[in-house]
Write a protein that holds these residues in place. Structure first.
Motif, PDB file in Angstrom:
ATOM      1  N   VAL A 101      18.781  41.130 -38.918  1.00 55.39           N
ATOM      2  CA  VAL A 101      17.554  40.328 -38.869  1.00 55.39           C
ATOM      3  C   VAL A 101      16.442  41.059 -39.612  1.00 55.39           C
ATOM      4  O   VAL A 101      15.697  40.458 -40.392  1.00 55.39           O
ATOM      5  CB  VAL A 101      17.147  40.034 -37.407  1.00 55.39           C
ATOM      6  CG1 VAL A 101      15.864  39.233 -37.356  1.00 55.39           C
ATOM      7  CG2 VAL A 101      18.264  39.308 -36.674  1.00 55.39           C
ATOM      8  N   ALA A 102      16.334  42.363 -39.399  1.00 55.14           N
ATOM      9  CA  ALA A 102      15.335  43.160 -40.109  1.00 55.14           C
ATOM     10  C   ALA A 102      15.577  43.127 -41.612  1.00 55.14           C
ATOM     11  O   ALA A 102      14.633  43.043 -42.411  1.00 55.14           O
ATOM     12  CB  ALA A 102      15.358  44.602 -39.594  1.00 55.14           C
ATOM     13  N   ARG A 103      16.851  43.168 -42.023  1.00 53.01           N
ATOM     14  CA  ARG A 103      17.202  43.096 -43.446  1.00 53.01           C
ATOM     15  C   ARG A 103      16.806  41.738 -44.025  1.00 53.01           C
ATOM     16  O   ARG A 103      16.258  41.654 -45.132  1.00 53.01           O
ATOM     17  CB  ARG A 103      18.691  43.363 -43.620  1.00 53.01           C
ATOM     18  CG  ARG A 103      19.134  43.560 -45.037  1.00 53.01           C
ATOM     19  CD  ARG A 103      20.572  44.069 -45.190  1.00 53.01           C
ATOM     20  NE  ARG A 103      21.540  43.459 -44.273  1.00 53.01           N
ATOM     21  CZ  ARG A 103      22.075  44.080 -43.219  1.00 53.01           C
ATOM     22  NH1 ARG A 103      21.732  45.314 -42.922  1.00 53.01           N
ATOM     23  NH2 ARG A 103      22.956  43.463 -42.460  1.00 53.01           N
ATOM     24  N   LEU A 104      17.040  40.655 -43.256  1.00 53.17           N
ATOM     25  CA  LEU A 104      16.627  39.311 -43.681  1.00 53.17           C
ATOM     26  C   LEU A 104      15.120  39.268 -43.916  1.00 53.17           C
ATOM     27  O   LEU A 104      14.653  38.732 -44.923  1.00 53.17           O
ATOM     28  CB  LEU A 104      17.028  38.281 -42.621  1.00 53.17           C
ATOM     29  CG  LEU A 104      16.470  36.876 -42.803  1.00 53.17           C
ATOM     30  CD1 LEU A 104      17.196  36.151 -43.937  1.00 53.17           C
ATOM     31  CD2 LEU A 104      16.589  36.082 -41.507  1.00 53.17           C
ATOM     32  N   ALA A 105      14.373  39.865 -42.995  1.00 55.66           N
ATOM     33  CA  ALA A 105      12.917  39.894 -43.131  1.00 55.66           C
ATOM     34  C   ALA A 105      12.509  40.651 -44.390  1.00 55.66           C
ATOM     35  O   ALA A 105      11.673  40.175 -45.170  1.00 55.66           O
ATOM     36  CB  ALA A 105      12.296  40.524 -41.894  1.00 55.66           C
ATOM     37  N   SER A 106      13.117  41.792 -44.608  1.00 54.34           N
ATOM     38  CA  SER A 106      12.804  42.599 -45.780  1.00 54.34           C
ATOM     39  C   SER A 106      13.116  41.854 -47.072  1.00 54.34           C
ATOM     40  O   SER A 106      12.324  41.876 -48.022  1.00 54.34           O
ATOM     41  CB  SER A 106      13.584  43.904 -45.718  1.00 54.34           C
ATOM     42  OG  SER A 106      13.352  44.678 -46.855  1.00 54.34           O
ATOM     43  N   GLU A 107      14.255  41.169 -47.107  1.00 55.15           N
ATOM     44  CA  GLU A 107      14.650  40.407 -48.292  1.00 55.15           C
ATOM     45  C   GLU A 107      13.672  39.279 -48.599  1.00 55.15           C
ATOM     46  O   GLU A 107      13.541  38.859 -49.750  1.00 55.15           O
ATOM     47  CB  GLU A 107      16.050  39.832 -48.101  1.00 55.15           C
ATOM     48  CG  GLU A 107      17.143  40.879 -48.112  1.00 55.15           C
ATOM     49  CD  GLU A 107      18.494  40.355 -47.648  1.00 55.15           C
ATOM     50  OE1 GLU A 107      18.595  39.171 -47.247  1.00 55.15           O
ATOM     51  OE2 GLU A 107      19.458  41.148 -47.663  1.00 55.15           O
TER      52      GLU A 107
END
Length: 93
Positions: free
Chosen positions: A38-44
């Motif tokens: 989820v954090a990676r999705l936000a960063s992307e």
């Protein structure tokens, strides 16, 4: 007899339809993606994460978008599909 079968058929379908109509995510925890995903999705997406929490069975990201606007993003826990993005207006009292 035919009438009661029709009613039973309707009642057996109704709860599923009601669940689909809501904002809740009904997914077994074993099928959830980890918070890191989820954090990676936000960063992307260029979002700055203040908090990731669980609300109504969905992931909810609180933070800011790439333009600095405060956002609340609802994410499906197994597919990581963005279900809703709410922009918080800081000028409202």
């Amino acid at each position: 007899m035919k009438k009661s079968l029709t009613i039973l058929a309707f009642l057996s379908v109704f709860p599923a339809a009601a669940a689909l109509a809501g904002d809740d995510c009904f997914v077994p925890m074993a099928d959830w993606q980890p918070r890191e995903a989820v954090a990676r999705l936000a960063s992307e997406n260029g979002w700055t994460v203040r908090r990731i929490k669980i609300d109504d069975g969905c992931y909810e990201i609180n933070g800011r978008d790439a333009e600095g606007r405060q956002i609340e993003v609802t994410v499906h826990p197994s597919t990581l599909k963005v279900l809703e993005i709410e922009y918080e207006d800081e000028d409202d009292d």
